[in-house]
Motif scaffolding. Structure first.
Motif, mmCIF file in Angstrom:
data_model
loop_
_atom_site.group_PDB
_atom_site.id
_atom_site.type_symbol
_atom_site.label_atom_id
_atom_site.label_comp_id
_atom_site.label_asym_id
_atom_site.label_seq_id
_atom_site.Cartn_x
_atom_site.Cartn_y
_atom_site.Cartn_z
ATOM 1 N N GLY A 123 -76.530 19.127 77.692
ATOM 2 C CA GLY A 123 -75.716 19.973 78.551
ATOM 3 C C GLY A 123 -74.393 19.294 78.805
ATOM 4 N N GLU A 124 -73.420 20.067 79.261
ATOM 5 C CA GLU A 124 -72.121 19.489 79.575
ATOM 6 C C GLU A 124 -72.258 18.494 80.719
ATOM 7 O OE1 GLU A 124 -68.452 22.155 79.002
ATOM 8 O OE2 GLU A 124 -69.917 23.470 79.933
ATOM 9 N N ASN A 125 -71.233 17.625 80.863
ATOM 10 C CA ASN A 125 -71.193 16.756 82.034
ATOM 11 C C ASN A 125 -71.170 17.621 83.286
ATOM 12 O OD1 ASN A 125 -71.098 14.084 80.909
ATOM 13 N ND2 ASN A 125 -69.069 14.594 80.135
ATOM 14 N N GLY A 126 -72.007 17.269 84.243
ATOM 15 C CA GLY A 126 -72.080 18.068 85.464
ATOM 16 C C GLY A 126 -73.076 19.210 85.381
ATOM 17 N N ASN A 186 -65.114 14.658 83.249
ATOM 18 C CA ASN A 186 -64.030 15.067 84.142
ATOM 19 C C ASN A 186 -63.226 13.870 84.633
ATOM 20 O OD1 ASN A 186 -64.148 18.072 84.456
ATOM 21 N ND2 ASN A 186 -66.276 17.597 84.922
ATOM 22 N N GLN A 187 -63.872 12.713 84.774
ATOM 23 C CA GLN A 187 -63.115 11.489 85.057
ATOM 24 C C GLN A 187 -62.138 11.204 83.920
ATOM 25 O OE1 GLN A 187 -66.024 8.413 85.624
ATOM 26 N NE2 GLN A 187 -66.821 9.295 87.515
ATOM 27 N N GLN A 188 -62.607 11.383 82.688
ATOM 28 C CA GLN A 188 -61.740 11.138 81.531
ATOM 29 C C GLN A 188 -60.571 12.116 81.518
ATOM 30 O OE1 GLN A 188 -61.857 8.592 79.794
ATOM 31 N NE2 GLN A 188 -61.440 8.862 77.632
ATOM 32 N N LYS A 189 -60.817 13.354 81.888
ATOM 33 C CA LYS A 189 -59.737 14.338 81.924
ATOM 34 C C LYS A 189 -58.675 13.968 82.964
ATOM 35 C CE LYS A 189 -62.354 18.414 80.398
ATOM 36 N NZ LYS A 189 -62.852 19.745 80.820
ATOM 37 N N ASP A 192 -69.062 15.199 77.070
ATOM 38 C CA ASP A 192 -69.853 16.267 76.461
ATOM 39 C C ASP A 192 -69.054 17.044 75.422
ATOM 40 O OD1 ASP A 192 -68.541 18.697 77.706
ATOM 41 O OD2 ASP A 192 -69.159 17.646 79.503
ATOM 42 N N ILE A 193 -69.760 17.916 74.695
ATOM 43 C CA ILE A 193 -69.198 18.574 73.518
ATOM 44 C C ILE A 193 -67.999 19.454 73.861
ATOM 45 C CG2 ILE A 193 -70.773 20.553 73.626
ATOM 46 C CD1 ILE A 193 -69.742 18.780 70.408
ATOM 47 N N GLY A 194 -68.057 20.178 74.976
ATOM 48 C CA GLY A 194 -66.933 21.025 75.355
ATOM 49 C C GLY A 194 -65.708 20.202 75.700
ATOM 50 N N ALA A 195 -65.897 19.102 76.428
ATOM 51 C CA ALA A 195 -64.778 18.230 76.796
ATOM 52 C C ALA A 195 -64.236 17.494 75.571
ATOM 53 C CB ALA A 195 -65.211 17.245 77.873
#
Length: 534
Positions: free
Chosen positions: A40-43, A413-416, A440-443
């Motif tokens: 799953g995505e992060n979060g 999201n930290q990376q973003k 994650d894959i989407g990010a």
């Protein structure tokens, strides 16, 4: 199999943190002697769910069954007593203790340590032989690589008689060779009847190692399928809720003027170890130069020198201007003034202050910006918050709340947040280390798009990554590092992972001979040794 009770069954698990619903009525069955992936995505709630199973969190509602028996797990001691072990993404080891001392810590037989250590040494030897978990029991944790540290974490769980192992993003800090070795260990554990839950966002790993995979999205369980009956695109769509581009889509590079020129760069650390040895290369406007290599071969020191917080000898020019390498005049702030932005390898230790709020983190290093100044003495916090809100919207940071502490965001999201801070400064040169580690894959798709977009704007990008697939798909040119030196350069279309692997092991690829064949065989079956050990 239908008459066999699940090793683990969760029924109706829900968990909220204030207004955030991390898990929503989740039910899952994990059969004994299998490797069950959760993606799953992060979060998405994966780690929260496993933290409930391991006793770190208490569910607001729901039931846990172990081997068909309803079980209360109020804390991690209860989880260990129920036969559950967990290997966390960030290892829980005491760095100045030995391997043996870390394994015994918390599981001593009595107040007398010597008998506990003696018994643990015997058992470690037996476990190492049985599961291919070779370790040096007397090595200090701070002196061994991350692959060895991960084996220690697994041994800790097995020493405590775990029949169920939870691994949270286990390959996030491993090289490809180390990851392959881990998979062999997991297969050995499975053959011995152990049940393994693998939390990951890497679809290759899911397809390669798991029997069954469950997909989580926004705190809910959206699907559970047999791995043999699905595919990476199908899983990616289940994870993100839309079709995801699994390859980097980019036009040919439009190479411009020379932005970065590095000549004969040398670094010697505080212990007298020569970390960089005569490194020379260039990066041009409109191109991505990828630096490939096994971790620990000088890539980190290279980024530190270029980023302004490591001294060196040699020459670095940016836009034709010489940069001071003695530390007398050069620092991160002066690098930024020269048009250099830096996304460090470790976002939590070098890119963010985890206890500070997001809006504060987006200003770090740029706090002298005129937009952020109220007057000579005060910063305009309202302006920084507004700027952060806009960055969060453009970079799809979730949740888009500037007042949340950095530690409250998932890894992706930290990376973003770090990327938004650095990329939005319109740099001439972007230094970026491990851009999608633990993401994650989407990010990953989003981050890759941002890097390529910056390249297409005519910027120069130096990319350091241990992910060969990422290096091959993003780079316009690839340089391979080994033991502090550049072993060679390749064009992505003219090479492959096999050739790059040889260069990463310190071997030139021509001419070929018995030694090359031996190294290829070693790479194919290597444990988690560094390139130096190979």
């Amino acid at each position: 199999m239908s008459d066999t009770a699940p090793a683990i069954e969760l029924k109706g698990i829900s968990k909220a943190f204030g207004p955030v619903q991390a898990n929503k009525d989740i039910s899952i069955r994990v059969m004994p002697g299998t490797i069950h992936g959760i993606i799953g995505e992060n979060g998405a709630g994966k780690s929260t769910l496993m933290s409930i199973l391991y006793g770190f969190y208490k569910a607001d509602k729901g039931e846990i069954f172990i081997a068909g028996k309803k079980t209360s797990i109020p804390d991690s001691q209860a989880a260990i007593a129920a036969g559950i072990g967990m290997v966390f993404q960030h290892f829980k080891l005491v760095e100045n203790f030995t391997v043996l001392e870390n394994v015994v810590l918390g599981a001593e037989d009595s107040g007398l340590l010597r008998p506990s250590l003696a018994r643990a040494r015997r058992e470690l030897k037996s476990l190492a032989e049985e599961y291919e978990l070779n370790v040096d029991p007397d090595a200090l944790i701070e002196e061994v690589g991350v692959g060895m540290q991960q084996r220690v974490e697994i041994l800790k769980a097995l020493y405590r008689k775990a029949d169920i192992l939870i691994l949270d993003e286990p390959t996030g800090v491993l090289t490809p060779a180390e990851a392959d070795h881990l998979f062999r260990i997991l297969e050995n554990l499975k053959r011995e009847g152990k049940t393994i839950i693998l939390i990951t966002h890497k679809l290759r790993e899911i397809m390669e190692i798991t029997d069954t995979v469950s997909v989580m999205r926004r705190g809910e369980m959206t699907a559970t399928v047999k791995t043999s009956e699905t595919s990476p695109p199908a899983l990616a769509e289940l994870m993100v809720g839309r079709k995801v581009l699994l390859r980097v889509d980019k036009a040919p590079a439009q190479i411009g003027r020379k932005i970065l020129e590095v000549k004969d760069l040398n670094v010697t650390d505080s212990k007298g170890v020569h970390r960089l040895k005569g490194v020379s290369f260039d990066v041009h406007a409109g191109e991505i130069l990828g630096i490939a290599g096994v971790a620990g071969n000088g890539q980190s020191e290279l980024l530190e020198v270029l980023g302004g917080y490591e001294k060196a000898t040699g020459s670095i020019k940016v836009n034709g201007d010489e940069i001071d390498l003695t530390g007398a005049k050069s620092n991160g702030q002066s690098r930024r003034a020269r048009g250099i932005s830096h996304v460090p390898e470790d976002r939590q230790r070098e890119g963010l202050i985890m206890d500070f709020q997001a809006w504060e983190n987006t200003a770090f290093g740029y706090h002298h910006d005129a937009r952020y100044q109220k007057n000579r003495f005060l910063m305009d916090n309202a302006a920084i918050r507004k700027d952060t809100e806009e960055k969060m919207a453009r970079f799809d940071v979730r949740p888009p709340d500037p007042s949340l502490a950095a530690k409250s965001f998932s890894g992706g999201n930290q990376q973003k947040i770090v990327l938004a801070r650095e990329i939005e400064r319109n740099p001439d040169l972007l230094l970026i280390g491990q851009p999608t580690r633990g993401v994650d894959i989407g990010a990953i798709e989003f981050i890759h798009q941002q890097i390529v977009a910056l390249r297409d704007q005519g910027k120069a990008i130096l990319l350091v990554s241990v992910e060969l697939e990422e290096i091959l798909s993003l780079s316009d040119r690839i340089a391979v590092m080994f033991d502090g030196k550049i072993m060679g350069e390749r064009m992505p279309q003219d090479t492959d992972e096999k050739e790059l692997g040889l260069l990463m092991a310190g071997m030139t690829t021509q001419p070929r001979g018995p030694l090359h064949e031996a190294v290829e065989a070693q790479l194919a079956t290597a444990g988690s040794g560094t390139a130096k050990e190979v």
